[in-house]
Design an enzyme around this catalytic site. Structure first.
Site, PDB file in Angstrom:
ATOM      1  N   ARG A  94       0.687  -1.233  -0.021  1.00 52.98           N
ATOM      2  CA  ARG A  94      -0.164   0.130  -0.032  1.00 52.98           C
ATOM      3  C   ARG A  94       0.955   1.501   0.077  1.00 52.98           C
ATOM      4  NH1 ARG A  94      -2.984   3.024   4.961  1.00 52.98           N
ATOM      5  NH2 ARG A  94      -4.098   4.374   3.607  1.00 52.98           N
ATOM      6  N   HIS A 183      -8.021   6.740   0.125  1.00 54.47           N
ATOM      7  CA  HIS A 183      -8.780   5.531   0.583  1.00 54.47           C
ATOM      8  C   HIS A 183      -9.328   5.029  -0.849  1.00 54.47           C
ATOM      9  CE1 HIS A 183     -10.212   7.502   4.416  1.00 54.47           C
ATOM     10  NE2 HIS A 183      -9.544   6.592   4.778  1.00 54.47           N
ATOM     11  N   ARG A 244      -9.816  14.273  12.825  1.00 57.40           N
ATOM     12  CA  ARG A 244      -9.721  15.234  11.734  1.00 57.40           C
ATOM     13  C   ARG A 244     -11.057  16.123  11.823  1.00 57.40           C
ATOM     14  NH1 ARG A 244      -7.415  11.200   7.595  1.00 57.40           N
ATOM     15  NH2 ARG A 244      -5.475  10.632   8.458  1.00 57.40           N
ATOM     16  N   GLU A 387      -9.527  -3.464   1.766  1.00 53.68           N
ATOM     17  CA  GLU A 387      -8.410  -2.918   1.245  1.00 53.68           C
ATOM     18  C   GLU A 387      -7.246  -3.900   0.750  1.00 53.68           C
ATOM     19  OE1 GLU A 387      -9.080   0.098   4.069  1.00 53.68           O
ATOM     20  OE2 GLU A 387      -8.300   1.343   2.700  1.00 53.68           O
TER      21      GLU A 387
END
Ligand code: ADP
Length: 406
Positions: A94, A183, A244, A387
Site C-alpha cells: 500500500r 482511500h 480530523r 483493502e
C-alpha cells in the site's frame, strides 16, 4: 502461473500490517501486525489461518522495519508459509500518495521509488514509511516483483473541475497543490462490490461511496470511474473524522496563527489530531459516542449531529454531481457497524429516492447487503471494505499479466 500467493504489506511509520493470501480462491493464509517499531514495547501479533494454528504474540523490542519484516518472515516460516517459498508470486505494498503519475498499480523499479520519494512533500507522514517497507521487502526477496498500489490511483479519473482548487494556477502547479483523494483502494473495491450486489456491471451504475472509518471520505463514482472525492491535497479535507476536522474555512488557520499565536505545526496537529469527533466531545469511537448520546450527553449529541450534518451535505452534493444515483454504499468501521449513523445520514432524503428500512438496517452481518426498502428508487447498501484483498488482486493481476509470455 504456478506461484499463487501474494503478501500484502501496509507499512506505517511505526507499524507494519500484513496479510498473506492465496489468489486461487482469495483466501487468507495468515494475517498480522507489528506495532511500536523502534520502541521498547514493540509487539508482533500473528494469526495463521490454515492448519488450525493459534494467534501468537511476540513482545520484544523490534528496532526497525527490517527487523519487523524478518520477525514476520520467521513467523510465516514457522507455519510453513515462509517468504522464501516459490509459491510467493509478489509482494503488494500500500502506498498512500501516487500523485498524478501513478494511475494504476505499478511494479516497483528504482525510478518508481524515486517518484514516490519526490511525493514526500505532499505526504510527509506516509510515503517515507511506504518507501521503507518496499526497500525492506526488496532486500528480503530481491528476485520477486514488488508492486505499489496507490491510495490515490482510483481518484486520478477525477475531472480537472473537481481536482483543481480555485487558486492561482502557477502557484498550485509549482507546489503540486490539487485534490488527490485517498482511500482509493476501498472506494474502488466497494463501488465494484455495490454494482455486484445490484446484479449490474460497474459501468452501468453510479454510486456514492461513504468510507467512514477513523479517517473518512466520500466519493462519487460514475460507471466505475471516480468523478469526485472528499479528501484533497491531504486526508484532512471533507467529512468530520475521528480526529480530523474535515472542511474548515482556510482562514481559520490564519486566524489561529495571528490571533491565537499558534505555529503552523500546532495548527496542523490541532486540525489533524485534536479535532473531529475527539475535538468535539473527547471520544472518537462511534460506539462510545452513541452510548453517551443515549445517556443524554450534550457534547456527544452535538458531535454526532455535526458528523451527520456534514455527511448529509456530501450525499446531497454528490447526488448533484452524478445527476443519477443508483446506490449509496456505507463502508469501513462506522459505515459497516453504526446503524444510527446510516439511518440519520439518509433521514429526510425520501424526495431524492433515499430511505433506510429500520429492520434491515438493524441486522448485523459481515456480508454486503441492501438496507433500503423495496420501493426506494436508490439502493442503500452496507458493503464491507477489504483493502488488503483489493491490493492483493491488483498485485496478482499485474504480475500475472507480466508473467504471461503472450
Ligand atoms: P481505520 O481503518 O480508519 O483506522 P476503521 O475502518 O477500522 O478505521 O474504523 C474504526 C472506527 O469504526 C472506530 O473508531 C469506531 O468509531 C468505528 N466502529 C467500529 N466498530 C463499531 C461498532 N460496532 N459500532 C459503531 N462504530 C464502530
Amino acid at each position: 502461473m504456478t506461484a499463487t500467493r501474494v503478501l500484502v504489506l501496509n507499512s506505517g511509520s511505526s507499524s507494519v500490517k500484513y496479510q498473506l493470501l492465496d489468489m486461487r480462491d482469495s483466501s487468507r493464509l495468515a494475517v498480522g501486525l507489528v506495532e511500536r517499531i523502534g520502541e521498547e514495547t514493540s509487539r508482533l501479533k500473528h494469526t495463521p489461518l490454515t492448519g488450525g494454528g493459534e494467534e501468537r504474540e511476540l513482545n520484544e523490542p523490534i528496532a526497525d522495519h527490517e527487523a519487523a519484516l524478518k520477525a514476520v518472515s520467521a513467523e510465516l516460516t514457522a507455519d510453513g508459509l515462509g517468504l522464501d517459498s516459490p509459491d510467493l508470486a509478489a509482494i503488494g505494498h500500500r502506498v498512500v500518495h501516487g500523485g498524478l503519475k501513478f494511475t494504476a498499480p505499478t511494479v516497483v523499479t528504482d525510478e518508481v521509488l524515486a517518484e514516490i520519494q519526490r511525493l514526500v512533500p505532499v505526504a510527509p507522514l506516509h510515503n517515507p514509511a511506504n518507501i521503507t517497507g518496499i526497500r525492506t521487502a526488496q532486500a528480503l526477496r530481491p528476485d520477486l516483483p514488488q508492486v505499489a498500489v496507490f491510495d490515490t490511483a482510483f481518484h486520478t479519473t477525477m475531472p480537472e473541475s473537481a481536482a483543481r482548487y480555485a487558486i492561482d494556477v502557477a502557484t498550485a502547479d509549482e507546489h503540486r497543490v490539487r485534490r488527490y483523494g485517498f482511500h482509493g483502494t476501498s472506494h474502488a473495491y466497494v463501488s465494484r462490490e455495490t454494482a455486484k450486489l445490484l446484479g449490474k456491471a460497474p459501468e452501468d451504475v453510479n454510486v456514492i461511496v461513504l468510507h467512514l472509518g477513523n479517517g473518512a471520505s466520500a466519493s462519487a463514482v460514475r460507471g466505475g470511474r471516480c468523478v469526485e472525492t472528499s479528501m484533497g491535497l491531504t486526508p484532512l479535507e471533507g467529512l468530520v473524522m475521528g480526529t480530523r476536522s474535515g472542511d474548515v474555512d482556510p482562514a481559520v488557520v490564519f486566524h489561529l496563527a495571528r490571533v491565537g499565536g499558534m505555529s503552523v505545526d500546532e495548527v496542523d496537529t490541532l486540525l489533524n489530531k485534536k479535532s473531529g469527533l475527539v475535538g468535539l466531545c473527547g471520544d472518537n469511537d462511534m460506539r462510545e459516542i452513541r452510548r453517551r448520546v443515549d445517556e443524554g450527553d450534550e457534547a456527544a449529541s452535538l458531535a454526532f449531529d455535526i458528523y451527520i450534518h456534514r455527511l448529509k451535505k456530501y450525499i446531497g452534493a454528490y447526488y448533484a454531481v452524478l445527476g443519477r444515483v443508483d446506490a449509496v454504499a456505507f463502508t469501513a468501521g462506522v459505515g459497516e457497524n453504526a446503524a444510527p449513523v446510516r439511518e440519520a445520514a439518509v433521514a429526510g432524503l425520501e424526495e431524492l429516492g433515499l430511505a433506510v428500512d429500520g429492520e434491515l438496517n438493524a441486522v448485523r452481518s459481515d456480508e454486503a447487503r441492501l438496507i433500503s426498502p423495496e420501493y426506494a428508487r436508490v439502493a442503500v447498501a452496507v458493503v464491507p471494505t477489504d483493502e488488503e484483498l483489493e491490493i492483493a488482486q491488483q498485485t496478482y493481476a499485474l504480475v500475472a499479466r507480466f508473467g504471461d509470455p503472450s
